[in-house]
Design a protein around this motif. Structure first.
Motif, PDB file in Angstrom:
ATOM      1  N   PRO A  85      43.335  49.829  31.642  1.00  0.00           N
ATOM      2  CA  PRO A  85      42.002  49.528  31.104  1.00  0.00           C
ATOM      3  C   PRO A  85      41.832  48.061  30.719  1.00  0.00           C
ATOM      4  O   PRO A  85      40.722  47.522  30.787  1.00  0.00           O
ATOM      5  CB  PRO A  85      41.886  50.448  29.880  1.00  0.00           C
ATOM      6  N   LEU A  86      42.924  47.404  30.341  1.00  0.00           N
ATOM      7  CA  LEU A  86      42.851  45.975  30.022  1.00  0.00           C
ATOM      8  C   LEU A  86      42.511  45.173  31.273  1.00  0.00           C
ATOM      9  O   LEU A  86      41.697  44.242  31.227  1.00  0.00           O
ATOM     10  CB  LEU A  86      44.182  45.487  29.435  1.00  0.00           C
ATOM     11  N   THR A  87      43.128  45.533  32.404  1.00  0.00           N
ATOM     12  CA  THR A  87      42.857  44.806  33.646  1.00  0.00           C
ATOM     13  C   THR A  87      41.432  45.085  34.127  1.00  0.00           C
ATOM     14  O   THR A  87      40.772  44.194  34.655  1.00  0.00           O
ATOM     15  CB  THR A  87      43.843  45.189  34.760  1.00  0.00           C
ATOM     16  N   ARG A  88      40.956  46.309  33.928  1.00  0.00           N
ATOM     17  CA  ARG A  88      39.600  46.651  34.380  1.00  0.00           C
ATOM     18  C   ARG A  88      38.557  45.865  33.584  1.00  0.00           C
ATOM     19  O   ARG A  88      37.677  45.229  34.152  1.00  0.00           O
ATOM     20  CB  ARG A  88      39.377  48.159  34.250  1.00  0.00           C
ATOM     21  N   ARG A  89      38.682  45.909  32.246  1.00  0.00           N
ATOM     22  CA  ARG A  89      37.721  45.190  31.399  1.00  0.00           C
ATOM     23  C   ARG A  89      37.830  43.682  31.603  1.00  0.00           C
ATOM     24  O   ARG A  89      36.829  42.967  31.661  1.00  0.00           O
ATOM     25  CB  ARG A  89      37.955  45.537  29.931  1.00  0.00           C
ATOM     26  N   GLY A  90      39.058  43.212  31.682  1.00  0.00           N
ATOM     27  CA  GLY A  90      39.279  41.774  31.844  1.00  0.00           C
ATOM     28  C   GLY A  90      38.739  41.245  33.150  1.00  0.00           C
ATOM     29  O   GLY A  90      38.140  40.165  33.195  1.00  0.00           O
ATOM     30  N   LEU A  91      38.945  42.001  34.228  1.00  0.00           N
ATOM     31  CA  LEU A  91      38.452  41.565  35.531  1.00  0.00           C
ATOM     32  C   LEU A  91      36.926  41.508  35.546  1.00  0.00           C
ATOM     33  O   LEU A  91      36.335  40.544  36.042  1.00  0.00           O
ATOM     34  CB  LEU A  91      38.975  42.499  36.630  1.00  0.00           C
ATOM     35  N   GLU A  92      36.298  42.517  34.980  1.00  0.00           N
ATOM     36  CA  GLU A  92      34.830  42.528  34.909  1.00  0.00           C
ATOM     37  C   GLU A  92      34.313  41.330  34.106  1.00  0.00           C
ATOM     38  O   GLU A  92      33.385  40.634  34.527  1.00  0.00           O
ATOM     39  CB  GLU A  92      34.333  43.834  34.266  1.00  0.00           C
ATOM     40  N   ALA A  93      34.927  41.084  32.948  1.00  0.00           N
ATOM     41  CA  ALA A  93      34.483  39.981  32.082  1.00  0.00           C
ATOM     42  C   ALA A  93      34.751  38.627  32.730  1.00  0.00           C
ATOM     43  O   ALA A  93      33.927  37.708  32.654  1.00  0.00           O
ATOM     44  CB  ALA A  93      35.182  40.067  30.729  1.00  0.00           C
ATOM     45  N   SER A  94      35.906  38.490  33.380  1.00  0.00           N
ATOM     46  CA  SER A  94      36.267  37.221  33.998  1.00  0.00           C
ATOM     47  C   SER A  94      35.371  36.913  35.197  1.00  0.00           C
ATOM     48  O   SER A  94      34.930  35.772  35.381  1.00  0.00           O
ATOM     49  CB  SER A  94      37.743  37.245  34.431  1.00  0.00           C
ATOM     50  N   ARG A  95      35.078  37.937  35.992  1.00  0.00           N
ATOM     51  CA  ARG A  95      34.160  37.733  37.124  1.00  0.00           C
ATOM     52  C   ARG A  95      32.785  37.270  36.632  1.00  0.00           C
ATOM     53  O   ARG A  95      32.189  36.353  37.194  1.00  0.00           O
ATOM     54  CB  ARG A  95      33.998  39.047  37.895  1.00  0.00           C
ATOM     55  N   ALA A  96      32.306  37.921  35.583  1.00  0.00           N
ATOM     56  CA  ALA A  96      30.970  37.599  35.062  1.00  0.00           C
ATOM     57  C   ALA A  96      30.929  36.198  34.453  1.00  0.00           C
ATOM     58  O   ALA A  96      29.967  35.459  34.638  1.00  0.00           O
ATOM     59  CB  ALA A  96      30.551  38.646  34.034  1.00  0.00           C
ATOM     60  N   ALA A  97      31.988  35.842  33.712  1.00  0.00           N
ATOM     61  CA  ALA A  97      31.977  34.574  32.984  1.00  0.00           C
ATOM     62  C   ALA A  97      32.438  33.389  33.828  1.00  0.00           C
ATOM     63  O   ALA A  97      31.920  32.282  33.685  1.00  0.00           O
ATOM     64  CB  ALA A  97      32.868  34.678  31.746  1.00  0.00           C
ATOM     65  N   LEU A  98      33.404  33.611  34.714  1.00  0.00           N
ATOM     66  CA  LEU A  98      34.060  32.505  35.407  1.00  0.00           C
ATOM     67  C   LEU A  98      33.840  32.499  36.915  1.00  0.00           C
ATOM     68  O   LEU A  98      34.045  31.477  37.562  1.00  0.00           O
ATOM     69  CB  LEU A  98      35.577  32.540  35.123  1.00  0.00           C
ATOM     70  N   GLY A  99      33.470  33.661  37.458  1.00  0.00           N
ATOM     71  CA  GLY A  99      33.272  33.750  38.904  1.00  0.00           C
ATOM     72  C   GLY A  99      34.463  34.371  39.612  1.00  0.00           C
ATOM     73  O   GLY A  99      35.579  34.399  39.089  1.00  0.00           O
ATOM     74  N   GLU A 100      34.205  34.852  40.818  1.00  0.00           N
ATOM     75  CA  GLU A 100      35.200  35.579  41.610  1.00  0.00           C
ATOM     76  C   GLU A 100      36.429  34.739  41.962  1.00  0.00           C
ATOM     77  O   GLU A 100      37.534  35.246  42.070  1.00  0.00           O
ATOM     78  CB  GLU A 100      34.535  36.079  42.901  1.00  0.00           C
ATOM     79  N   LYS A 101      36.230  33.418  42.120  1.00  0.00           N
ATOM     80  CA  LYS A 101      37.309  32.582  42.641  1.00  0.00           C
ATOM     81  C   LYS A 101      38.023  31.752  41.571  1.00  0.00           C
ATOM     82  O   LYS A 101      38.850  30.901  41.894  1.00  0.00           O
ATOM     83  CB  LYS A 101      36.773  31.665  43.745  1.00  0.00           C
ATOM     84  N   HIS A 102      37.707  31.989  40.314  1.00  0.00           N
ATOM     85  CA  HIS A 102      38.410  31.267  39.246  1.00  0.00           C
ATOM     86  C   HIS A 102      39.866  31.750  39.193  1.00  0.00           C
ATOM     87  O   HIS A 102      40.134  32.941  39.364  1.00  0.00           O
ATOM     88  CB  HIS A 102      37.730  31.522  37.896  1.00  0.00           C
ATOM     89  N   PRO A 103      40.822  30.842  38.975  1.00  0.00           N
ATOM     90  CA  PRO A 103      42.232  31.256  38.940  1.00  0.00           C
ATOM     91  C   PRO A 103      42.532  32.403  37.970  1.00  0.00           C
ATOM     92  O   PRO A 103      43.374  33.253  38.265  1.00  0.00           O
ATOM     93  CB  PRO A 103      42.965  29.973  38.518  1.00  0.00           C
ATOM     94  N   LEU A 104      41.838  32.443  36.825  1.00  0.00           N
ATOM     95  CA  LEU A 104      42.094  33.529  35.880  1.00  0.00           C
ATOM     96  C   LEU A 104      41.565  34.856  36.415  1.00  0.00           C
ATOM     97  O   LEU A 104      42.203  35.902  36.251  1.00  0.00           O
ATOM     98  CB  LEU A 104      41.474  33.216  34.513  1.00  0.00           C
TER      99      LEU A 104
END
Length: 198
Positions: A85-104
């Motif tokens: 669940p950490l990876t699911r929430r984190g991936l959603e938040a990171s995509r929204a905030a930083l974009g699909e291609k951000h290293p994080l």
């Protein structure tokens, strides 16, 4: 012992600015993860994450870094069900905030691919598609020699072996092994792992 003393001072300090403490705990979490002391890593990441969520919000880069660190420590510490669940929430938040291609975002994608494969609750065709999408983005953004790219190929080759699809793995592994030997060295765990899949 030095790390434990630093952590002890953090616990005893009352007037340290919260975000400074969070930054130090994030660093301690990373070092403890590398040392294989996942229980201590998790403890520091959880504290850093709580402070960062309160002061920076869920989508701040530092918050997301701590979340990815926590997910990685859970995964490497043998708790993929808690990491998922950490990876699911984190991936959603990171995509929204930083974009699909951000290293994080790519780090979250990689961690998620491994965790989902380990849990073995998702059909292999979906896991394979996740690995291939993540691998394509890693190659595009970080390059074929990036350690994360090579680690993904190793993970994908494991999945292919488990599902009796070694023919799919071989061309990937041949190329990755040559790169891993050059970039990471013969004794690196990723290089050793790739060697066993030839």
């Amino acid at each position: 012992a030095l790390l434990d003393r630093i952590a002890g001072r953090l616990d005893g300090a009352s007037k340290r600015p919260p975000l400074v403490e969070a930054s130090i705990r994030q660093t301690l979490g990373s070092v403890y993860t590398e040392l294989g002391d996942y229980a201590k890593a998790i403890e520091h990441y959880e504290t850093a994450l709580r402070i960062q969520r309160e002061h920076l919000g869920e989508s701040h880069l530092d918050t997301l870094r701590s979340l990815n660190g926590l997910a990685t420590a859970r995964w490497w510490g043998g708790e993929p069900a808690l990491a998922e669940p950490l990876t699911r929430r984190g991936l959603e938040a990171s995509r929204a905030a930083l974009g699909e291609k951000h290293p994080l975002t790519l780090q979250f994608m990689q961690t998620r691919a491994f965790v989902v494969m380990l849990l073995a609750e998702t059909p292999w065709t979906e896991v394979e598609a996740l690995f291939l999408r993540t691998l394509a983005l890693h190659r595009e953004v970080l390059g074929a020699d990036d350690p994360g790219t090579l680690r993904l190929i190793y993970g994908l080759s494991l999945g292919y072996s488990y599902h009796f699809q070694s023919a799919k793995a071989e061309p990937l592994v041949v190329d990755a092994l040559d790169r891993a030997r050059r970039v990471l060295g013969e004794k690196h765990p990723t290089t050793s792992g790739l060697t066993t899949h030839l």
